[in-house]
Design a protein around this motif. Sequence first.
Motif: not given
Length: 356
Positions: A26, A28-30, A33-35, A38
């Motif tokens: 993960m 590449d994900q801030p 923005g991870i809920d 995800e």
Amino acid sequence: RENYENLKVRTRQKYQTALKILKGLMADQPVGGIDHFEMNSFFNEVAKIPPTRYGKFKGMTYKEMIAANDAEGLHRETFNGHKACINMFIRDCKDKHRGAFGDANLIFIKYKGDRVEGEKGQRSFKADELSTLFKCKEMKRYCTDSKHVDKFWLPVIGLYTGMRANEICQLNPFTDIINENGVWYFLVSQDTEGAFDITKSVKSGNERQVPVHSKLIDLGLLDYTEALMSAGFKRMFPKDTPHNNGAGGNTARNFRRFIEDIGLRDETKNKRIVGTHAFRKTIITKAFKEGFIHNMLSIVGHESDNRDELGKELPNVTEEYIDDEELEIPLSVKKETIEKIVFDIEFYKPVKPVFR
């Protein structure tokens, strides 16, 4: 961060591994923005990670390993260990960063793999397997090479003590191999001085004495430890670099590769032979079969209930009235117990090591 620093060494190592997986899948994900969706998808992928990073998976990223894995994934126990560590990280992030990991709640994320409980258990080495291990051409090469003879000592000490790999590897020959009234013993302790590049740890946290079997003396253990001390080393296998401040990680890994190379690795569920823990199973099973398991428990670091002469467990209130030292099994009795361990193996005589 504060909680992390207070973790035990082994727990910290597990935490670091879990975060490597999180970063690998993960990165590449801030975090904002991870809920929950995800995180649920992430853990579905975690369950597909192969149980070993050796063989065809060597050098692959986690994403590449998952894509290449056409067999079983992680065991539920390993999966839950990663989940617990990542959950600690998420809680810390939520405290420090607004919106981090959104509505993610790992309590509701379940293991969806097909690995069953108990399948990771190892079994004892069989007699012919021990013969293969210690009489193979590879072991002969180790025993005749002063620069690689250290590779003989981990398995043979494990065989005659039942000690865990890290317990063996972190032994300081200056402080942890002791002669008391003519009896040599290993002191398994996290409180004695360790090498500068490791942090000593004992799974139970309790210090214990493990008598040195006469076979280890005959094979030259004291010559080996004398060479270590002459070179100033304070752990048993100084040529192997520590892993996450632990003495045993890379040494144990090398042994796992060794038994795979000589054809002894067995992946039968709950009856595996995959590493040094099989020696622990071997000596404990042998003590049980031959009728001296009670006195062996204190040697391997397992709890043993104190009982009276009729075999009845002593009440806690009674134990409080007995001096602590009288509840301990004397070193002389432990020595008698360890000498009952006999294996029909003709070992190669190891040469003296050379440390630089």
